[in-house]
Design a protein around this motif. Structure first.
Motif, PDB file in Angstrom:
ATOM      1  N   THR A  69      -5.708 -12.259  18.677  1.00  0.00           N
ATOM      2  CA  THR A  69      -5.632 -13.712  18.527  1.00  0.00           C
ATOM      3  C   THR A  69      -6.169 -14.155  17.172  1.00  0.00           C
ATOM      4  O   THR A  69      -5.531 -14.919  16.455  1.00  0.00           O
ATOM      5  CB  THR A  69      -6.436 -14.410  19.639  1.00  0.00           C
ATOM      6  OG1 THR A  69      -6.043 -13.886  20.888  1.00  0.00           O
ATOM      7  CG2 THR A  69      -6.208 -15.903  19.589  1.00  0.00           C
ATOM      8  N   TRP A  70      -7.365 -13.664  16.828  1.00  0.00           N
ATOM      9  CA  TRP A  70      -7.953 -14.034  15.531  1.00  0.00           C
ATOM     10  C   TRP A  70      -7.062 -13.584  14.388  1.00  0.00           C
ATOM     11  O   TRP A  70      -6.952 -14.258  13.365  1.00  0.00           O
ATOM     12  CB  TRP A  70      -9.359 -13.444  15.377  1.00  0.00           C
ATOM     13  CG  TRP A  70     -10.402 -14.213  16.104  1.00  0.00           C
ATOM     14  CD1 TRP A  70     -11.032 -13.866  17.259  1.00  0.00           C
ATOM     15  CD2 TRP A  70     -10.945 -15.480  15.711  1.00  0.00           C
ATOM     16  NE1 TRP A  70     -11.931 -14.837  17.619  1.00  0.00           N
ATOM     17  CE2 TRP A  70     -11.903 -15.836  16.693  1.00  0.00           C
ATOM     18  CE3 TRP A  70     -10.727 -16.341  14.636  1.00  0.00           C
ATOM     19  CZ2 TRP A  70     -12.635 -17.011  16.627  1.00  0.00           C
ATOM     20  CZ3 TRP A  70     -11.462 -17.523  14.568  1.00  0.00           C
ATOM     21  CH2 TRP A  70     -12.405 -17.843  15.557  1.00  0.00           C
ATOM     22  N   HIS A  71      -6.411 -12.426  14.571  1.00  0.00           N
ATOM     23  CA  HIS A  71      -5.521 -11.954  13.524  1.00  0.00           C
ATOM     24  C   HIS A  71      -4.333 -12.889  13.350  1.00  0.00           C
ATOM     25  O   HIS A  71      -3.910 -13.185  12.236  1.00  0.00           O
ATOM     26  CB  HIS A  71      -5.051 -10.522  13.825  1.00  0.00           C
ATOM     27  CG  HIS A  71      -4.099 -10.000  12.805  1.00  0.00           C
ATOM     28  ND1 HIS A  71      -2.791  -9.665  13.088  1.00  0.00           N
ATOM     29  CD2 HIS A  71      -4.241  -9.781  11.470  1.00  0.00           C
ATOM     30  CE1 HIS A  71      -2.189  -9.250  11.985  1.00  0.00           C
ATOM     31  NE2 HIS A  71      -3.039  -9.310  10.996  1.00  0.00           N
ATOM     32  N   VAL A 128      -4.308 -16.105  14.058  1.00  0.00           N
ATOM     33  CA  VAL A 128      -4.829 -17.325  13.439  1.00  0.00           C
ATOM     34  C   VAL A 128      -4.955 -17.117  11.933  1.00  0.00           C
ATOM     35  O   VAL A 128      -4.519 -17.945  11.123  1.00  0.00           O
ATOM     36  CB  VAL A 128      -6.203 -17.714  14.043  1.00  0.00           C
ATOM     37  CG1 VAL A 128      -6.866 -18.810  13.220  1.00  0.00           C
ATOM     38  CG2 VAL A 128      -6.033 -18.160  15.482  1.00  0.00           C
ATOM     39  N   HIS A 129      -5.551 -15.969  11.554  1.00  0.00           N
ATOM     40  CA  HIS A 129      -5.774 -15.704  10.139  1.00  0.00           C
ATOM     41  C   HIS A 129      -4.438 -15.595   9.408  1.00  0.00           C
ATOM     42  O   HIS A 129      -4.245 -16.172   8.337  1.00  0.00           O
ATOM     43  CB  HIS A 129      -6.583 -14.419   9.971  1.00  0.00           C
ATOM     44  CG  HIS A 129      -6.968 -14.134   8.544  1.00  0.00           C
ATOM     45  ND1 HIS A 129      -7.878 -14.890   7.860  1.00  0.00           N
ATOM     46  CD2 HIS A 129      -6.548 -13.179   7.676  1.00  0.00           C
ATOM     47  CE1 HIS A 129      -8.028 -14.419   6.626  1.00  0.00           C
ATOM     48  NE2 HIS A 129      -7.224 -13.380   6.481  1.00  0.00           N
ATOM     49  N   TRP A 189      -1.401 -16.787  10.158  1.00  0.00           N
ATOM     50  CA  TRP A 189      -0.579 -17.985  10.045  1.00  0.00           C
ATOM     51  C   TRP A 189      -1.229 -19.084   9.230  1.00  0.00           C
ATOM     52  O   TRP A 189      -0.547 -19.751   8.441  1.00  0.00           O
ATOM     53  CB  TRP A 189      -0.164 -18.479  11.442  1.00  0.00           C
ATOM     54  CG  TRP A 189       0.901 -17.602  12.003  1.00  0.00           C
ATOM     55  CD1 TRP A 189       0.788 -16.696  13.015  1.00  0.00           C
ATOM     56  CD2 TRP A 189       2.238 -17.474  11.498  1.00  0.00           C
ATOM     57  NE1 TRP A 189       1.968 -16.024  13.183  1.00  0.00           N
ATOM     58  CE2 TRP A 189       2.874 -16.473  12.278  1.00  0.00           C
ATOM     59  CE3 TRP A 189       2.959 -18.099  10.481  1.00  0.00           C
ATOM     60  CZ2 TRP A 189       4.203 -16.099  12.060  1.00  0.00           C
ATOM     61  CZ3 TRP A 189       4.278 -17.726  10.274  1.00  0.00           C
ATOM     62  CH2 TRP A 189       4.888 -16.736  11.061  1.00  0.00           C
ATOM     63  N   THR A 190      -2.539 -19.294   9.389  1.00  0.00           N
ATOM     64  CA  THR A 190      -3.163 -20.313   8.540  1.00  0.00           C
ATOM     65  C   THR A 190      -3.069 -19.889   7.076  1.00  0.00           C
ATOM     66  O   THR A 190      -2.811 -20.719   6.197  1.00  0.00           O
ATOM     67  CB  THR A 190      -4.638 -20.559   8.914  1.00  0.00           C
ATOM     68  OG1 THR A 190      -5.337 -19.308   8.927  1.00  0.00           O
ATOM     69  CG2 THR A 190      -4.762 -21.214  10.276  1.00  0.00           C
ATOM     70  N   LEU A 198      -6.556 -25.727   6.582  1.00  0.00           N
ATOM     71  CA  LEU A 198      -6.004 -24.418   6.956  1.00  0.00           C
ATOM     72  C   LEU A 198      -6.743 -23.306   6.213  1.00  0.00           C
ATOM     73  O   LEU A 198      -7.023 -22.242   6.770  1.00  0.00           O
ATOM     74  CB  LEU A 198      -4.506 -24.344   6.640  1.00  0.00           C
ATOM     75  CG  LEU A 198      -3.590 -25.253   7.455  1.00  0.00           C
ATOM     76  CD1 LEU A 198      -2.140 -25.046   7.039  1.00  0.00           C
ATOM     77  CD2 LEU A 198      -3.751 -24.988   8.937  1.00  0.00           C
ATOM     78  N   VAL A 252     -10.060 -22.684   7.884  1.00  0.00           N
ATOM     79  CA  VAL A 252      -9.852 -21.936   9.140  1.00  0.00           C
ATOM     80  C   VAL A 252      -9.520 -20.479   8.823  1.00  0.00           C
ATOM     81  O   VAL A 252      -9.974 -19.554   9.505  1.00  0.00           O
ATOM     82  CB  VAL A 252      -8.735 -22.581   9.985  1.00  0.00           C
ATOM     83  CG1 VAL A 252      -8.390 -21.708  11.183  1.00  0.00           C
ATOM     84  CG2 VAL A 252      -9.150 -23.962  10.446  1.00  0.00           C
ATOM     85  N   SER A 253      -8.743 -20.280   7.759  1.00  0.00           N
ATOM     86  CA  SER A 253      -8.399 -18.924   7.357  1.00  0.00           C
ATOM     87  C   SER A 253      -9.643 -18.141   6.959  1.00  0.00           C
ATOM     88  O   SER A 253      -9.787 -16.960   7.294  1.00  0.00           O
ATOM     89  CB  SER A 253      -7.410 -18.996   6.186  1.00  0.00           C
ATOM     90  OG  SER A 253      -7.310 -17.753   5.554  1.00  0.00           O
ATOM     91  N   SER A 261     -11.605 -17.303  10.204  1.00  0.00           N
ATOM     92  CA  SER A 261     -10.945 -16.246  10.974  1.00  0.00           C
ATOM     93  C   SER A 261     -11.007 -14.912  10.230  1.00  0.00           C
ATOM     94  O   SER A 261     -11.143 -13.853  10.839  1.00  0.00           O
ATOM     95  CB  SER A 261      -9.495 -16.625  11.273  1.00  0.00           C
ATOM     96  OG  SER A 261      -8.796 -16.911  10.081  1.00  0.00           O
TER      97      SER A 261
END
Lengths: 81, 383
Positions: free
Chosen positions: B8-10, B12-13, B15-16, B154, B157-158, B161
């Motif tokens: 999941t974290w991957h 998020v990282h 796509w952001t 973003l 957030v990147s 993550s």
């Protein structure tokens, strides 16, 4: 099957040579984040210091914010002997 | 950390990062010369030198400057007077015609001692104008600014993550490992992780303060509707002034209301920082912190009388502190140079991220590593 770091998982025993493998395979969370956390704290000091004062406070900012840059140069430029 | 959490974290990282990287690269690249804005401004001759003055004549005063500006451009009106940070005798007048775009000003530089025009600097064209405008709003006004602010979100957030992902993926490598001898993808993954984790504090602060700065216009609008309206309630509904009264007299009131402070700028009636009936003096203190925090003083433009002065609300204080932390211009030239170096490192982190995504192969990638972790978990569970 190939994996992303090109090594067989978990069964390799290596000394802590410059290729960086940890003995026995896995570092603890504390070991993984020790250096990054220290650099983060030093960076925060650097960012705030010049904001709150001049002269010596500016110098403290320069010295502390130079740390991340120096760390990067050191590790990027060193080569295995 | 469970394999699914890492997955999941991957995501998020990934796509952001992918969505914001192009714009962050633009922001970092345009940001590089902007760090040295002051130096470039001086080098291109945009900052006038004050000529030496004979004798000790009394200073001409702000009314004389306003009059001189109006004489030069009778079709336009003075909207702001701005005192130079370093040279108190250097006073800029910002003028606008009735049909100008809201952000379009003519700037005139005056000698505060004689009200003589020194220069009309050009801020509306040229290399730095392009760099600054791209950086602030991609030439798209407030929507552009807010869009870039969202890209900044973003980015932040990147970073978070990426920091979370650093843990599971650096378990097997000591800090600072860069595998030069392996495939380029391994080397660049190591460099991406190393440079990223070492600069994440700086990048987080510059990114976060970038988001706050992008909200400057809405915050100013909020201040106008909230505190400014409250302070000037008795003037609601009055017709706008034909001619504002003496600035010198208003300045005296402001100096008396904020003892020990000096003016940064004064907003004339009819601007974003004022109302139709008031001068708004932005006063600054003389300690390193108070020299950045504005104390607004509202003066009746007709009578020169003090309306009110009160401290800025918390959100404007946050905005004002976010400015030096974003620009890096508060610690002299060595700090600017370090700021530029960290900016270049961030460009490398962004670029290597793009490379790692482009160079991903279906059979050997982060997904494969995650799959391996899932298998290891299954083995542990089966024991």
């Amino acid at each position: 099957m190939p994996n992303w770091n090109g090594r067989k998982p978990a069964s390799r025993r290596n000394s802590m040579a410059i290729n960086g493998s940890a003995p026995g395979g896995r570092l603890s969370l504390r070991q993984v984040f020790a250096a990054p956390l220290a650099i983060a704290i030093v960076s925060i000091i650097g960012l705030v210091s010049a904001l709150v004062g001049d002269d010596i406070w500016d110098v403290l900012s320069w010295l502390t914010l130079a740390v991340p840059v120096a760390v990067i140069l050191w590790y990027w430029l060193r080569r295995p002997t | 950390m469970r394999a699914r959490t890492i997955k999941t974290w991957h995501l998020v990282h990934k796509w952001t990062s992918l969505v914001c990287t192009l714009f962050l690269l633009m922001l970092c690249i345009t940001g590089l010369p902007i760090i040295f804005y002051e130096e470039i401004d001086h080098a291109t001759g945009n900052v006038p030198d004050l000529p030496p003055l004979e004798g000790n004549a009394t200073p001409a005063g702000t009314d004389a400057i306003v009059a001189a500006a109006q004489r030069l451009y009778p079709g336009e009106q003075v909207k702001y007077l701005i005192w130079d940070d370093e040279e108190p005798n250097l006073v800029y007048a910002s003028l606008q015609g009735p049909n100008s775009a809201p952000d379009d000003f003519r700037t005139l530089a005056f000698d505060g001692r004689t009200a003589a025009l020194l220069k009309e600097p050009n801020y509306n064209s040229g290399f730095m104008y392009v760099m600054v405008t791209l950086h602030i709003d991609l030439f798209a006004g407030l929507p552009g600014t807010l869009f870039l602010g969202f890209m900044g979100l973003l980015f932040v957030v990147s970073i978070v993550s990426g920091t979370v992902l650093y843990a599971p993926f650096m378990r097997k490598l000591t800090f600072g490992t860069v595998r030069h001898d392996k495939a380029p993808r391994a080397k660049w993954l190591d460099l991406h992780n190393l440079l990223g984790v070492v600069t994440l504090t700086w990048a987080f602060v510059v990114g976060g303060t970038g988001i706050i700065n992008a909200l400057a216009e809405p915050m100013l609008a909020l201040w106008r509707m909230d505190q400014l309206a409250e302070m000037t309630a008795p003037y609601q509904g009055k017709p706008p002034l034909q001619e504002p009264g003496s600035v010198d007299r208003a300045l005296e009131t402001a100096l008396a209301a904020a003892p020990g402070m000096k003016p940064d700028f004064v907003a004339f009636p009819g601007t974003d920082f004022s109302t139709d009936h008031h001068y708004m003096f932005a006063m600054l203190g003389d300690t390193p912190l108070t020299s950045r925090l504005i104390q607004p003083v509202l003066v009746d433009a007709e009578t020169g009388g003090l309306i009110e002065t009160r401290e800025l609300p918390w959100y404007l204080t946050v905005l004002l502190i976010s400015q030096p932390l974003h620009f890096g211009d508060y610690g002299g030239m060595p700090l600017k140079i370090l700021w530029a170096a960290l900016d270049v490192v961030t460009i490398i982190v962004l670029g290597s991220g793009v490379y790692l995504w482009l160079a991903r192969r279906r059979s050997s990638s982060i997904e494969a590593e995650i799959a391996e972790l899932e298998r290891a978990e299954a083995r542990l569970a089966a024991q």
